[in-house]
Design a protein around this motif. Structure first.
Motif, PDB file in Angstrom:
ATOM      1  N   ALA A   1      -4.924 -21.972 -13.593  1.00  0.00           N
ATOM      2  CA  ALA A   1      -4.459 -22.480 -12.308  1.00  0.00           C
ATOM      3  C   ALA A   1      -3.026 -23.241 -12.538  1.00  0.00           C
ATOM      4  CB  ALA A   1      -5.352 -23.442 -11.557  1.00  0.00           C
ATOM      5  N   ASN A   2      -2.526 -23.348 -13.799  1.00  0.00           N
ATOM      6  CA  ASN A   2      -1.505 -24.080 -14.499  1.00  0.00           C
ATOM      7  C   ASN A   2      -1.444 -25.575 -13.511  1.00  0.00           C
ATOM      8  OD1 ASN A   2       0.003 -21.951 -15.566  1.00  0.00           O
ATOM      9  ND2 ASN A   2       0.457 -21.161 -13.659  1.00  0.00           N
ATOM     10  N   ASP A   3      -2.418 -26.224 -13.950  1.00  0.00           N
ATOM     11  CA  ASP A   3      -2.817 -27.407 -13.426  1.00  0.00           C
ATOM     12  C   ASP A   3      -2.639 -28.615 -14.485  1.00  0.00           C
ATOM     13  OD1 ASP A   3      -3.924 -29.685 -12.203  1.00  0.00           O
ATOM     14  OD2 ASP A   3      -5.505 -28.609 -10.884  1.00  0.00           O
ATOM     15  N   PRO A   4      -1.482 -29.331 -14.255  1.00  0.00           N
ATOM     16  CA  PRO A   4      -1.364 -30.283 -15.273  1.00  0.00           C
ATOM     17  C   PRO A   4      -2.396 -31.567 -15.233  1.00  0.00           C
ATOM     18  CG  PRO A   4       0.294 -30.755 -13.730  1.00  0.00           C
ATOM     19  CD  PRO A   4      -0.349 -29.238 -13.435  1.00  0.00           C
ATOM     20  N   GLU A   5      -3.025 -31.653 -13.872  1.00  0.00           N
ATOM     21  CA  GLU A   5      -4.056 -32.634 -13.753  1.00  0.00           C
ATOM     22  C   GLU A   5      -5.292 -32.425 -14.777  1.00  0.00           C
ATOM     23  OE1 GLU A   5      -3.649 -35.383 -11.963  1.00  0.00           O
ATOM     24  OE2 GLU A   5      -1.701 -34.774 -11.730  1.00  0.00           O
ATOM     25  N   LEU A   6      -5.618 -31.214 -14.739  1.00  0.00           N
ATOM     26  CA  LEU A   6      -6.866 -30.809 -15.650  1.00  0.00           C
ATOM     27  C   LEU A   6      -6.403 -31.008 -17.033  1.00  0.00           C
ATOM     28  CD1 LEU A   6      -7.910 -27.431 -13.871  1.00  0.00           C
ATOM     29  CD2 LEU A   6      -8.931 -29.777 -13.715  1.00  0.00           C
ATOM     30  N   ILE A   7      -5.283 -30.894 -17.451  1.00  0.00           N
ATOM     31  CA  ILE A   7      -4.843 -31.341 -18.929  1.00  0.00           C
ATOM     32  C   ILE A   7      -5.036 -32.624 -19.227  1.00  0.00           C
ATOM     33  CG2 ILE A   7      -2.952 -31.095 -20.585  1.00  0.00           C
ATOM     34  CD1 ILE A   7      -1.829 -28.679 -19.103  1.00  0.00           C
ATOM     35  N   ASP A   8      -4.374 -33.339 -18.072  1.00  0.00           N
ATOM     36  CA  ASP A   8      -4.520 -34.819 -18.326  1.00  0.00           C
ATOM     37  C   ASP A   8      -6.152 -35.355 -18.361  1.00  0.00           C
ATOM     38  OD1 ASP A   8      -1.924 -35.322 -18.462  1.00  0.00           O
ATOM     39  OD2 ASP A   8      -1.841 -35.657 -15.933  1.00  0.00           O
ATOM     40  N   GLU A   9      -7.099 -34.655 -17.424  1.00  0.00           N
ATOM     41  CA  GLU A   9      -8.346 -35.071 -17.608  1.00  0.00           C
ATOM     42  C   GLU A   9      -8.792 -34.806 -18.844  1.00  0.00           C
ATOM     43  OE1 GLU A   9     -12.551 -33.475 -15.982  1.00  0.00           O
ATOM     44  OE2 GLU A   9     -10.801 -32.623 -15.156  1.00  0.00           O
ATOM     45  N   VAL A  10      -8.744 -33.785 -19.430  1.00  0.00           N
ATOM     46  CA  VAL A  10      -9.416 -33.711 -20.727  1.00  0.00           C
ATOM     47  C   VAL A  10      -8.625 -34.503 -21.815  1.00  0.00           C
ATOM     48  CG1 VAL A  10      -9.409 -31.737 -22.594  1.00  0.00           C
ATOM     49  CG2 VAL A  10      -9.703 -31.136 -20.225  1.00  0.00           C
ATOM     50  N   ALA A  11      -7.165 -34.708 -21.874  1.00  0.00           N
ATOM     51  CA  ALA A  11      -6.824 -35.633 -22.648  1.00  0.00           C
ATOM     52  C   ALA A  11      -7.379 -37.074 -22.410  1.00  0.00           C
ATOM     53  CB  ALA A  11      -5.188 -35.596 -22.426  1.00  0.00           C
ATOM     54  N   ARG A  12      -7.776 -37.400 -21.453  1.00  0.00           N
ATOM     55  CA  ARG A  12      -8.255 -38.599 -21.022  1.00  0.00           C
ATOM     56  C   ARG A  12      -9.674 -38.653 -21.882  1.00  0.00           C
ATOM     57  NH1 ARG A  12      -5.792 -38.498 -16.060  1.00  0.00           N
ATOM     58  NH2 ARG A  12      -7.765 -37.712 -15.394  1.00  0.00           N
ATOM     59  N   LEU A  13     -10.315 -37.776 -21.554  1.00  0.00           N
ATOM     60  CA  LEU A  13     -11.575 -37.598 -22.277  1.00  0.00           C
ATOM     61  C   LEU A  13     -11.481 -37.778 -23.737  1.00  0.00           C
ATOM     62  CD1 LEU A  13     -13.284 -34.961 -19.966  1.00  0.00           C
ATOM     63  CD2 LEU A  13     -13.855 -37.171 -20.109  1.00  0.00           C
ATOM     64  N   LEU A  14     -10.430 -36.952 -24.497  1.00  0.00           N
ATOM     65  CA  LEU A  14     -10.439 -36.709 -25.871  1.00  0.00           C
ATOM     66  C   LEU A  14      -9.914 -38.195 -26.263  1.00  0.00           C
ATOM     67  CD1 LEU A  14     -10.952 -35.178 -28.252  1.00  0.00           C
ATOM     68  CD2 LEU A  14      -8.870 -34.265 -27.851  1.00  0.00           C
ATOM     69  N   ILE A  15      -9.094 -38.807 -25.604  1.00  0.00           N
ATOM     70  CA  ILE A  15      -8.608 -39.912 -26.095  1.00  0.00           C
ATOM     71  C   ILE A  15      -9.845 -40.993 -26.165  1.00  0.00           C
ATOM     72  CG2 ILE A  15      -7.373 -42.177 -25.386  1.00  0.00           C
ATOM     73  CD1 ILE A  15      -5.167 -39.885 -24.454  1.00  0.00           C
ATOM     74  N   THR A  16     -10.775 -41.182 -25.216  1.00  0.00           N
ATOM     75  CA  THR A  16     -11.826 -41.785 -25.155  1.00  0.00           C
ATOM     76  C   THR A  16     -12.764 -41.529 -26.479  1.00  0.00           C
ATOM     77  OG1 THR A  16     -11.857 -42.156 -22.964  1.00  0.00           O
ATOM     78  CG2 THR A  16     -13.966 -42.574 -24.013  1.00  0.00           C
ATOM     79  N   VAL A  17     -13.042 -40.297 -26.890  1.00  0.00           N
ATOM     80  CA  VAL A  17     -13.798 -39.935 -27.837  1.00  0.00           C
ATOM     81  C   VAL A  17     -12.991 -40.298 -29.127  1.00  0.00           C
ATOM     82  CG1 VAL A  17     -14.684 -38.080 -29.246  1.00  0.00           C
ATOM     83  CG2 VAL A  17     -14.852 -38.043 -26.606  1.00  0.00           C
ATOM     84  N   LYS A  18     -11.790 -39.960 -29.273  1.00  0.00           N
ATOM     85  CA  LYS A  18     -10.864 -40.569 -30.387  1.00  0.00           C
ATOM     86  C   LYS A  18     -11.041 -41.990 -30.549  1.00  0.00           C
ATOM     87  CE  LYS A  18      -6.229 -40.025 -32.648  1.00  0.00           C
ATOM     88  NZ  LYS A  18      -6.360 -41.420 -33.147  1.00  0.00           N
ATOM     89  N   SER A  19     -11.013 -42.901 -29.696  1.00  0.00           N
ATOM     90  CA  SER A  19     -10.982 -44.368 -29.654  1.00  0.00           C
ATOM     91  C   SER A  19     -12.065 -44.939 -30.218  1.00  0.00           C
ATOM     92  CB  SER A  19     -10.472 -45.093 -28.328  1.00  0.00           C
ATOM     93  OG  SER A  19     -11.454 -44.746 -27.646  1.00  0.00           O
ATOM     94  N   GLY A  20     -13.254 -44.089 -30.063  1.00  0.00           N
ATOM     95  CA  GLY A  20     -14.530 -44.411 -30.467  1.00  0.00           C
ATOM     96  C   GLY A  20     -14.652 -44.103 -31.923  1.00  0.00           C
ATOM     97  N   TRP A  21     -14.177 -42.742 -32.284  1.00  0.00           N
ATOM     98  CA  TRP A  21     -14.144 -42.273 -33.689  1.00  0.00           C
ATOM     99  C   TRP A  21     -13.022 -43.218 -34.717  1.00  0.00           C
ATOM    100  CZ3 TRP A  21     -16.939 -39.238 -36.588  1.00  0.00           C
ATOM    101  CH2 TRP A  21     -16.554 -38.877 -37.451  1.00  0.00           C
ATOM    102  N   ASP A  22     -12.038 -43.626 -34.110  1.00  0.00           N
ATOM    103  CA  ASP A  22     -11.141 -44.454 -34.625  1.00  0.00           C
ATOM    104  C   ASP A  22     -11.594 -45.777 -34.836  1.00  0.00           C
ATOM    105  OD1 ASP A  22      -9.285 -42.447 -34.604  1.00  0.00           O
ATOM    106  OD2 ASP A  22      -8.019 -43.581 -32.966  1.00  0.00           O
ATOM    107  N   ALA A  23     -12.437 -46.106 -34.155  1.00  0.00           N
ATOM    108  CA  ALA A  23     -13.218 -47.677 -34.597  1.00  0.00           C
ATOM    109  C   ALA A  23     -14.410 -47.455 -35.661  1.00  0.00           C
ATOM    110  CB  ALA A  23     -14.050 -48.114 -33.338  1.00  0.00           C
ATOM    111  N   ILE A  24     -14.756 -46.264 -36.061  1.00  0.00           N
ATOM    112  CA  ILE A  24     -15.890 -46.070 -37.046  1.00  0.00           C
ATOM    113  C   ILE A  24     -14.781 -46.115 -38.291  1.00  0.00           C
ATOM    114  CG2 ILE A  24     -17.422 -44.746 -37.993  1.00  0.00           C
ATOM    115  CD1 ILE A  24     -17.784 -43.412 -35.428  1.00  0.00           C
ATOM    116  N   ALA A  25     -15.351 -47.198 -39.313  1.00  0.00           N
ATOM    117  CA  ALA A  25     -14.663 -47.079 -40.473  1.00  0.00           C
ATOM    118  C   ALA A  25     -15.224 -45.821 -41.325  1.00  0.00           C
ATOM    119  CB  ALA A  25     -15.146 -48.461 -41.341  1.00  0.00           C
ATOM    120  N   PRO A  26     -14.334 -45.368 -42.044  1.00  0.00           N
ATOM    121  CA  PRO A  26     -14.604 -44.047 -42.933  1.00  0.00           C
ATOM    122  C   PRO A  26     -15.707 -44.614 -43.927  1.00  0.00           C
ATOM    123  CG  PRO A  26     -12.381 -44.408 -42.754  1.00  0.00           C
ATOM    124  CD  PRO A  26     -12.846 -45.652 -42.237  1.00  0.00           C
ATOM    125  N   GLN A  27     -16.759 -43.685 -44.119  1.00  0.00           N
ATOM    126  CA  GLN A  27     -17.884 -44.129 -44.789  1.00  0.00           C
ATOM    127  C   GLN A  27     -17.417 -44.106 -46.495  1.00  0.00           C
ATOM    128  OE1 GLN A  27     -20.734 -44.625 -43.762  1.00  0.00           O
ATOM    129  NE2 GLN A  27     -20.172 -44.255 -41.919  1.00  0.00           N
TER     130      GLN A  27
END
Length: 129
Positions: A103-129
């Motif tokens: 659809a050439n829709d930047p809003e959908l790209i933004d939606e996925v980016a926000r979701l991945l940023i949320t997952v990444k921030s949780g991952w970043d908060a986990i100290a490496p084992q």
């Protein structure tokens, strides 16, 4: 020698060095960063109306997210439900990016980016084992 080509070659060698030295935790972070970078670049290509480049970059982001999804190890998961939710979220992201591409829709790209940023921030908060 073309300076841009030299820069790309340096970045390639540098990224290979970072990958070879990275912990599994850091590799996941690098994959997430790579997917976010590709989505941002895809939005840039879309704004320039460079549709072939946009499609290539969205496909690369999808490939990275698919790799993250395939890397989920249910055997090692302490919380199987959380693992299933993350698997479903990665699947949703790939579907939405496919829709964004069609659809050439930047809003959908933004939606996925926000979701991945949320997952990444949780991952970043986990100290490496």
């Amino acid at each position: 020698m073309n300076p841009m080509r030299a820069l790309r070659q340096y970045q390639k060698v540098n990224s290979h060095a970072q990958i070879s030295e990275a912990s599994p935790h850091r590799l996941i972070q690098m994959l997430m960063e790579g997917a976010l970078d590709r989505m941002a670049q895809a939005k840039g290509a879309l704004s320039r109306n460079d549709l072939p480049q946009k499609a290539l970059l969205i496909t690369k982001a999808i490939d990275i997210i698919t790799g993250l999804r395939q890397g989920l190890d249910e055997e090692k998961a302490e919380d199987k439900d959380a693992m299933q939710q993350l698997d479903s979220l990665y699947e949703y992201m790939t579907v939405r990016l496919t829709q964004a591409n069609a659809a050439n829709d930047p809003e959908l790209i933004d939606e996925v980016a926000r979701l991945l940023i949320t997952v990444k921030s949780g991952w970043d908060a986990i100290a490496p084992q």
